[in-house]
Design a protein around this motif. Structure first.
Motif, short mmCIF file in Angstrom:
data_model
loop_
_atom_site.label_atom_id
_atom_site.label_comp_id
_atom_site.label_asym_id
_atom_site.label_seq_id
_atom_site.Cartn_x
_atom_site.Cartn_y
_atom_site.Cartn_z
N ALA A 102 0.87 -1.11 -0.05
CA ALA A 102 0.03 0.13 0.09
C ALA A 102 1.01 1.31 0.06
N TYR A 103 2.03 1.33 0.84
CA TYR A 103 2.87 2.44 0.77
C TYR A 103 3.35 2.62 -0.52
N MET A 104 3.96 1.43 -1.09
CA MET A 104 4.38 1.68 -2.52
C MET A 104 3.66 2.00 -3.56
N GLU A 105 2.12 1.94 -3.31
CA GLU A 105 1.34 2.01 -4.27
C GLU A 105 0.94 3.53 -4.29
N ARG A 106 0.82 4.12 -3.10
CA ARG A 106 0.52 5.57 -2.68
C ARG A 106 1.53 6.23 -3.42
N ARG A 107 2.72 5.88 -3.52
CA ARG A 107 4.10 6.64 -4.23
C ARG A 107 4.20 6.36 -5.63
N GLY A 108 3.26 5.54 -6.16
CA GLY A 108 3.24 5.17 -7.55
C GLY A 108 4.38 4.39 -7.75
N ARG A 109 5.19 3.69 -6.84
CA ARG A 109 6.38 2.96 -6.82
C ARG A 109 6.08 1.64 -6.77
N LEU A 110 4.97 0.75 -7.45
CA LEU A 110 4.57 -0.51 -7.40
C LEU A 110 5.75 -1.44 -8.08
N ASP A 111 6.26 -0.67 -9.13
CA ASP A 111 7.20 -1.27 -9.86
C ASP A 111 8.60 -1.89 -9.19
N ILE A 112 8.95 -1.37 -8.17
CA ILE A 112 10.07 -1.66 -7.28
C ILE A 112 9.51 -2.53 -6.03
N LEU A 113 8.27 -2.81 -5.82
CA LEU A 113 7.77 -3.66 -4.86
C LEU A 113 8.69 -4.81 -4.51
N GLU A 114 8.73 -5.63 -5.62
CA GLU A 114 9.60 -6.99 -5.59
C GLU A 114 11.06 -6.70 -4.86
N ARG A 115 11.48 -5.70 -5.23
CA ARG A 115 12.96 -5.34 -4.90
C ARG A 115 12.91 -4.91 -3.36
N ASN A 116 11.93 -4.65 -2.99
CA ASN A 116 11.77 -3.97 -1.30
C ASN A 116 11.14 -5.18 -0.68
N LYS A 117 10.69 -6.30 -1.37
CA LYS A 117 9.84 -7.12 -0.32
C LYS A 117 10.56 -7.71 0.74
#
Lengths: 417, 417
Positions: A102-117
């Protein structure tokens, strides 16, 4: 739950790259709920070192708080050390992952979600406090009734975690007493005389209020620390005691709440309904920054100018070119004309000015590094002083001079009551 | 002589009253001569605690430096702990007494010489480094080839002792290795992505070069630290590695030498012969203070205004009242007109402006706390941006915004190369 030990993890502190401000913030927040920091360890980001320090910390503290060493890059080892120390394993926490997503989504950075998993992997026995301003979660662990919290190192992530989540949690879990502190700043009476004058009042203080004397330069700070389970009651109680104290030393009290000199100034200006402005040269904006760092300063601070170039002193502040030519730009006369021009420009009751040489190079007129003239102008009265502080480096000089100007002004305002 | 341990003594740090800036200064000075600080202990002013910590410190460090716990108004427990730890006794040192006497004489305070005489008592085995800016001397002790230095806690006494006396002493005595550090500042790539991109390069780094990631705001600093006995070789070696790194992240690198963003800006402005001025509202002077904190900034910084009161934005910066009425004072339009007015007032190539609500109270026009508009104007081009940082407290907000404005300007100047 009485003693806390802080552990600051990270080579950026040990290398001198970053000043550790987290410990200061955490210590003062803990003090407010009656927990004392007995020791701070600042260590490097190595698993063995972290484990050994956790062991030392738990020997003397009931509460251990670590900051730093959590983050997406390779030099973050705190989590591994935590798992090993608590004989635990690191597993994916669904709730933390969803929070991260949700945090990544709010910042429009879902593209790097995997890397921050990886950030959502935590020791399985930990209780997670979600981080709303970053990706690294705060993990709480328990050991024989003692607690540890592991936080990231970024100050603006640490502050809300401590203030909004950890402090309230500790207060509730351990039914901690509230602590309410007031500081009365007294000038013009030596500490020993002050103690005599207020002796009867001090002896009559309720048992839950402690008094201490803290001399700071020529000022004595009286600190009242009240503890109890009802915050509103403590506030009323300390205010009552201060009201009893005031008649005894009235003319010498410069503030009854605030501690920092810029906050005291703010309180005085508000009380007297005075407006203020600044004209700076060698302090470069530090003076106005100090004044505006106080919430509510927009009520009395109208504005300031930093006239670094000499011709701007003439153009904007109307310092006469003749004065500059005759006395040089770092002079009593120029300081005075700067304050006068500033007062007119901003139409304020008070104007402050500084002109000097912060170094390391000499000023254009050859004045010695560390020389400064400053003027305090109130209505049509003014006083100009000189300071010579050659041993301070540039930033310390800017800060010292600004502190001194404000302190002098506070002294004048108090004595003119 | 490779590893140092610092011990900060004093309850004012543990209570959160004072931020420890000494450790930061000492660590970065030691780094320059190749000595790494492996640990910092912050402890209270108690003899047993000091002795135990000295023991721990000497177990892991070749060099131990203590600050604090020395002075005329304190209990002087550090000196007693030192004497006990080194199995020594405290005696009057004639040379130190004469230095103290001369110091007091210069300040016209011979009347309190007797009260300060205790300062001239030191452990008999110590070598004294005289303090030219205070009354507490610095004492060096030796233990099995390891050294300890005990310094007072006042930052402006610590700095010259370290810089002018201790560092030169250590360099000569131990013919120390050279250390060469370079910082590559990267913007626009999250730390985790950056780590992926440069992974192969990082793994291939020579063994004598260490890399660390230091995130600062939205910038990531990559620090390369090389050590060896040939300074020229180290310079060449790190430069070569940086040249290999650059093609991987080229568009995101804003500097390869300077560290603080304000120094990077200063370097760029000097190189391009550009002048600059500032018009601030919510940053209250922090922006101009950051720019003027760099030595030599008077060459490009002409001056700044802090227009806190709305009417001063109109009067001094010629922001039109119509714009303020129509868009409110915290708006893109007002930021733009502020920058334009500032550029004219100071006659500079570049003008920066900020207008926003630092909090904790809402702005007069009801804008949310944490909102800020800022304009960067270069000649007749300008760009205005908005930030929303509601989680920062007032001082952090002023600092974060100022950092961001300078960082954006640096980005623009770099890309216009």
């Amino acid at each position: 739950m009485e003693k806390a030990v802080l552990i600051t993890i990270g080579d950026e502190i040990l290398s001198g790259n970053t000043i550790d401000t987290n410990s200061n913030f955490i210590a003062s927040e803990l003090k407010n709920i009656g927990i004392k920091v007995s020791q701070i360890y600042t260590i490097s980001d190595e698993i063995e070192t972290i484990k050994n320090t956790l062991k030392l910390a738990f020997e003397s503290g009931d509460l251990v708080i670590t900051t730093g060493g959590l983050g997406p890059t390779r030099d973050d080892k705190t989590k591994k050390a935590l798992a090993e120390f608590f004989d635990d394993e690191i597993t994916l926490d669904e709730e933390t992952f969803n929070h991260l997503k949700a945090y990544m989504e709010r910042r429009g950075r879902l593209d790097i979600l995997e890397r921050n998993k990886e950030q959502a992997f935590v020791p399985s026995k930990s209780t997670v406090f979600q981080n709303h301003y970053g990706t690294a979660p705060c993990m709480m662990m328990e050991l024989n009734g003692k607690l540890s919290y592991s936080l990231p190192g970024v100050p603006y992530e640490v502050k809300p975690l401590i203030r909004d989540q950890i402090i309230p949690y500790l207060q509730e879990k351990f039914s901690l007493n509230y602590i309410h502190t007031r500081i009365v700043s007294v000038v013009g009476i030596p500490e020993s005389v002050l103690a005599d004058i207020i002796e009867d009042w001090e002896l009559d203080l309720p048992e839950n209020i402690a008094l201490s004397y803290l001399p700071v330069g020529t000022r004595v700070k009286l600190r009242l620390t009240a503890s109890g389970d009802n915050e509103d009651f403590l506030k009323e109680q300390t205010e009552n005691e201060i009201q009893k104290l005031l008649p005894l030393i009235k003319d010498h009290v410069i503030a009854t709440s605030e501690d920092r000199i810029e906050n005291i100034l703010s309180e005085l200006l508000t009380g007297k309904k005075l407006t203020i402005s600044t004209a700076e040269s060698c302090t470069g904006g530090e003076l106005s920054k100090m004044i505006t760092s106080v919430p509510g300063s927009s009520k009395h601070f109208m504005g300031g100018v930093v006239t670094y170039a000499t011709e701007k002193k003439a153009e904007i502040l109307k310092v006469s070119q003749e004065t500059i030519d005759k006395y040089t730009v770092v002079s009593e006369q120029v300081a005075r004309e700067m304050a006068e021009g500033c007062q007119k420009l901003f139409d304020t009751d008070i104007a402050l000015s500084t002109t000097g040489v912060a170094g390391p190079g000499k000023g254009e007129d050859g004045k010695e590094v560390g020389t400064v003239f400053y003027t305090i102008r109130i209505n049509d009265q003014e006083v100009t002083s000189k300071l010579y502080m050659p041993h301070l480096d540039r930033l310390d000089f800017m800060n010292f001079v600004s502190q001194k100007v404000i302190q002098d002004l506070v002294g004048i305002l108090v004595n003119s009551r």
